[in-house]
Design a protein around this motif. Structure first.
Motif, PDB file in Angstrom:
ATOM      1  N   PRO A  95       0.842  -1.213   0.000  1.00 36.35           N
ATOM      2  CA  PRO A  95       0.000   0.000   0.000  1.00 36.35           C
ATOM      3  C   PRO A  95       0.868   1.250   0.000  1.00 36.35           C
ATOM      4  N   VAL A  96       0.305   2.323  -0.509  1.00 34.29           N
ATOM      5  CA  VAL A  96       1.011   3.595  -0.560  1.00 34.29           C
ATOM      6  C   VAL A  96       1.060   4.194   0.842  1.00 34.29           C
ATOM      7  N   VAL A  97       2.240   4.651   1.243  1.00 36.07           N
ATOM      8  CA  VAL A  97       2.407   5.329   2.527  1.00 36.07           C
ATOM      9  C   VAL A  97       2.349   6.824   2.293  1.00 36.07           C
ATOM     10  N   ARG A  98       1.494   7.497   3.015  1.00 35.37           N
ATOM     11  CA  ARG A  98       1.346   8.934   2.824  1.00 35.37           C
ATOM     12  C   ARG A  98       1.005   9.598   4.149  1.00 35.37           C
ATOM     13  N   PRO A  99       1.204  10.890   4.258  1.00 40.88           N
ATOM     14  CA  PRO A  99       0.901  11.603   5.502  1.00 40.88           C
ATOM     15  C   PRO A  99      -0.587  11.528   5.842  1.00 40.88           C
ATOM     16  N   PHE A 100      -0.879  11.723   7.128  1.00 41.08           N
ATOM     17  CA  PHE A 100      -2.267  11.674   7.592  1.00 41.08           C
ATOM     18  C   PHE A 100      -3.072  12.855   7.080  1.00 41.08           C
ATOM     19  N   GLY A 101      -2.419  13.983   6.933  1.00 39.94           N
ATOM     20  CA  GLY A 101      -3.169  15.216   6.729  1.00 39.94           C
ATOM     21  C   GLY A 101      -3.521  15.808   8.080  1.00 39.94           C
ATOM     22  N   HIS A 102      -4.210  16.928   8.079  1.00 41.31           N
ATOM     23  CA  HIS A 102      -4.514  17.614   9.330  1.00 41.31           C
ATOM     24  C   HIS A 102      -5.598  16.868  10.106  1.00 41.31           C
ATOM     25  N   LEU A 103      -5.367  16.712  11.414  1.00 39.85           N
ATOM     26  CA  LEU A 103      -6.307  16.021  12.294  1.00 39.85           C
ATOM     27  C   LEU A 103      -6.811  16.986  13.361  1.00 39.85           C
ATOM     28  N   TYR A 134       9.759  21.769  24.398  1.00 42.21           N
ATOM     29  CA  TYR A 134       9.350  20.467  24.936  1.00 42.21           C
ATOM     30  C   TYR A 134       8.923  19.497  23.841  1.00 42.21           C
ATOM     31  N   VAL A 135       8.037  19.920  22.944  1.00 42.54           N
ATOM     32  CA  VAL A 135       7.521  19.002  21.920  1.00 42.54           C
ATOM     33  C   VAL A 135       8.606  18.612  20.911  1.00 42.54           C
ATOM     34  N   PRO A 136       9.371  19.548  20.331  1.00 40.99           N
ATOM     35  CA  PRO A 136      10.452  19.105  19.436  1.00 40.99           C
ATOM     36  C   PRO A 136      11.498  18.250  20.146  1.00 40.99           C
ATOM     37  N   LEU A 137      11.755  18.511  21.430  1.00 42.51           N
ATOM     38  CA  LEU A 137      12.681  17.648  22.180  1.00 42.51           C
ATOM     39  C   LEU A 137      12.099  16.257  22.351  1.00 42.51           C
ATOM     40  N   LYS A 139       8.751  10.607  11.502  1.00 44.38           N
ATOM     41  CA  LYS A 139       7.584  11.479  11.441  1.00 44.38           C
ATOM     42  C   LYS A 139       6.293  10.674  11.297  1.00 44.38           C
ATOM     43  N   LEU A 140       6.342   9.588  10.518  1.00 47.20           N
ATOM     44  CA  LEU A 140       5.154   8.742  10.368  1.00 47.20           C
ATOM     45  C   LEU A 140       4.822   8.053  11.689  1.00 47.20           C
ATOM     46  N   HIS A 141       5.843   7.587  12.416  1.00 49.04           N
ATOM     47  CA  HIS A 141       5.586   6.958  13.713  1.00 49.04           C
ATOM     48  C   HIS A 141       4.980   7.963  14.682  1.00 49.04           C
ATOM     49  N   ALA A 142       5.546   9.167  14.720  1.00 47.11           N
ATOM     50  CA  ALA A 142       5.025  10.191  15.619  1.00 47.11           C
ATOM     51  C   ALA A 142       3.589  10.556  15.258  1.00 47.11           C
ATOM     52  N   ALA A 143       3.320  10.689  13.968  1.00 45.44           N
ATOM     53  CA  ALA A 143       1.960  11.036  13.528  1.00 45.44           C
ATOM     54  C   ALA A 143       0.984   9.903  13.833  1.00 45.44           C
ATOM     55  N   THR A 144       1.432   8.658  13.660  1.00 49.86           N
ATOM     56  CA  THR A 144       0.571   7.514  13.964  1.00 49.86           C
ATOM     57  C   THR A 144       0.239   7.467  15.445  1.00 49.86           C
ATOM     58  N   GLN A 148       1.141  18.209  16.373  1.00 49.08           N
ATOM     59  CA  GLN A 148       0.923  18.070  14.942  1.00 49.08           C
ATOM     60  C   GLN A 148       1.795  19.052  14.159  1.00 49.08           C
ATOM     61  N   GLN A 149       1.850  20.283  14.596  1.00 50.57           N
ATOM     62  CA  GLN A 149       2.676  21.279  13.930  1.00 50.57           C
ATOM     63  C   GLN A 149       4.153  20.943  14.040  1.00 50.57           C
ATOM     64  N   ALA A 150       4.578  20.445  15.210  1.00 47.34           N
ATOM     65  CA  ALA A 150       5.987  20.100  15.404  1.00 47.34           C
ATOM     66  C   ALA A 150       6.394  18.932  14.515  1.00 47.34           C
ATOM     67  N   ILE A 151       5.510  17.950  14.343  1.00 52.45           N
ATOM     68  CA  ILE A 151       5.806  16.811  13.470  1.00 52.45           C
ATOM     69  C   ILE A 151       5.934  17.283  12.026  1.00 52.45           C
ATOM     70  N   ASP A 152       4.987  18.098  11.575  1.00 50.47           N
ATOM     71  CA  ASP A 152       5.017  18.593  10.205  1.00 50.47           C
ATOM     72  C   ASP A 152       6.277  19.418   9.931  1.00 50.47           C
ATOM     73  N   ALA A 153       6.703  20.187  10.926  1.00 50.96           N
ATOM     74  CA  ALA A 153       7.844  21.093  10.728  1.00 50.96           C
ATOM     75  C   ALA A 153       9.186  20.454  11.067  1.00 50.96           C
ATOM     76  N   LEU A 154       9.170  19.205  11.525  1.00 46.69           N
ATOM     77  CA  LEU A 154      10.411  18.582  12.001  1.00 46.69           C
ATOM     78  C   LEU A 154      11.413  18.403  10.865  1.00 46.69           C
ATOM     79  N   THR A 155      12.639  18.823  11.105  1.00 42.12           N
ATOM     80  CA  THR A 155      13.722  18.680  10.134  1.00 42.12           C
ATOM     81  C   THR A 155      14.946  18.096  10.822  1.00 42.12           C
ATOM     82  N   SER A 156      15.903  17.672  10.031  1.00 40.90           N
ATOM     83  CA  SER A 156      17.159  17.176  10.582  1.00 40.90           C
ATOM     84  C   SER A 156      17.852  18.258  11.398  1.00 40.90           C
ATOM     85  N   ASP A 157      17.806  19.482  10.897  1.00 39.37           N
ATOM     86  CA  ASP A 157      18.458  20.576  11.614  1.00 39.37           C
ATOM     87  C   ASP A 157      17.818  20.808  12.983  1.00 39.37           C
ATOM     88  N   LYS A 158      16.498  20.680  13.061  1.00 38.83           N
ATOM     89  CA  LYS A 158      15.815  20.881  14.338  1.00 38.83           C
ATOM     90  C   LYS A 158      16.211  19.795  15.324  1.00 38.83           C
TER      91      LYS A 158
END
Length: 426
Positions: free
Chosen positions: A7-15, A271-274, A355-360, A393-403
């Protein structure tokens, strides 16, 4: 369904979290109602103010609530058990830091029969001596068994270390504590804890108006016999410098390793990005610690890292068990992975998996009405902010390697780790 093609893996979208309906009842009790689900089953959670910190220990909180169904002024414990069983209901208790919680799961069709019984248990518990003695023996047996588990010994010492000397939430369980709990003590605590103006109730499920009416009538019949407990938040006081604690356990087959450090609390913007950074380190099966220490080097069956936040503060906890010969290597590799989060943060597929694990995990909150009620109850229990779901939700969407690298460099400093080791050679 094509079972050959993945199956195709894709983001949840906004919840969005479904809204709760809040009602202040005539006696001052706050009722939270969360509707959902596809089966005519509901859960009623009653929250008393006063938990482990105020009552002396979570064991006291647990017994205070669990013994409510062991008999009332009009029914024996066996009669209560028979009624619950006949009506397909079950109960549970959940001691919290500053609250004591009683759960009742029930069929909606049985609400009218069960609510008077549940109200009788909440308001008129007899706390019979024999039932408490049976519970004490069971708790003592479990406590003595836990003295043989290095993981329990390490966790106990680590919790005490993180909260600081004398902190009420770091107080270890003892056999003496269990033996000293009396029915007179429970009756007095119950009298004080019964204060509707300081109580909350959460009704969740696919209910109808008849269920709500039955629940409301029962809750409004709860009298105020005490003033509740005044909750004083005592900030945790972890070691100012890295500390090592050894707990000796004769003839232990393995070592238990607990390591951690203080972090900003839930009110801090980091706290959330940490939390997501610590998840990348050891918060799921594909994490760095699992991939290195378990999968590649085979030093332990499992290792985890988590961020634990409450009203008193927050700390990171890393936990593992291993052969005593490998304990130093586990600590060395843990420190190396903490540093590598700075120099080589997750990128590409690893970042996507994280990010997928965190969103799930976040989406699982929406699975059932009871889980949604738990999300709202956590605002009371641990002080999560009103927009905590959206923050995550916002922190997951915005998460980057640099963060991730930024958070790791700022907080995940191996030299600051305090360590507890429990085993034969400690």
């Amino acid at each position: 369904m094509n079972r050959v093609q993945a199956p195709v893996v894709r983001p949840f979208g906004h919840l969005d979290v479904p809204a709760e309906h809040i009602e202040i009842l005539s006696n001052g009790l706050t009722l939270h109602v969360i509707e959902g689900g596809d089966q005519p089953v509901s859960r009623l959670t009653v929250v008393f103010e006063g938990g482990a910190a105020e009552l002396g220990h979570e064991i006291v909180s647990s017994l205070l609530v669990s013994q409510m169904i062991e008999g009332t002024s009009s029914l024996t414990g066996d009669e209560i058990a028979d009624i619950l069983d006949y009506n397909g209901a079950r109960t549970g208790v959940r001691p919290q830091s500053h609250h004591s919680v009683a759960d009742l799961w029930f069929l909606n069709t049985r609400a009218a029969e069960l609510m008077p019984l549940w109200g009788d248990c909440l308001v008129n518990p007899a706390y019979p001596d024999q039932a408490l003695e049976t519970a004490r023996r069971r708790l003592l047996s479990a406590y003595m068994a836990s003295r043989e588990e290095v993981s329990a010994l390490a966790d106990e010492a680590f919790t005490e270390l993180m909260y600081g000397p004398g902190h009420p939430l770091g107080r270890p369980q003892t056999a003496e504590l269990i033996q000293e709990i009396s029915t007179a003590q429970l009756r007095e605590l119950h009298r004080q804890i019964l204060c509707p103006e300081r109580m909350h109730a959460f009704l969740s499920g696919k209910y109808d108006e008849n269920v709500i009416d039955s629940v409301r009538a029962m809750l409004e019949s709860i009298p105020a016999t005490g003033r509740g407990f005044s909750i004083d938040i005592l900030p945790m006081c972890p070691p100012a410098e890295a500390t090592r604690v050894s707990v000796h356990k004769e003839n232990a087959f393995q070592d238990a390793v607990m390591a951690g450090l203080a972090t900003p609390g839930r009110e801090h913007p980091d706290y959330v990005p940490l939390r997501l950074t610590i998840m990348a380190l050891g918060g799921y099966f594909g994490s760095r610690l699992m991939a290195n220490i378990r999968e590649e080097k085979g030093l332990t069956y499992g290792i985890s890292a988590s961020l634990l936040g409450c009203r008193e503060g927050a700390y990171m906890a890393i936990a593992a068990q291993c052969d005593g010969r490998y304990t130093d290597m586990v600590l060395t590799e843990t420190a190396a992975e903490m540093r590598r989060m700075v120099s080589e943060p997750p990128v590409g597929e690893e970042l996507m998996r994280l990010k997928l694990h965190a969103a799930t995990s976040l989406a699982e909150i929406l699975d059932t009405p009871a889980a949604i009620a738990g999300y709202y109850a956590n605002r009371i229990f641990v002080g999560t902010p009103a927009d905590y779901f959206e923050q995550q939700q916002q922190a997951i969407d915005a998460l980057t390697s640099d963060k991730i690298a930024e958070m790791a460099a700022k907080y995940l400093i191996p030299e600051n780790l305090s360590v507890v080791l429990a085993g034969q050679n400690h």
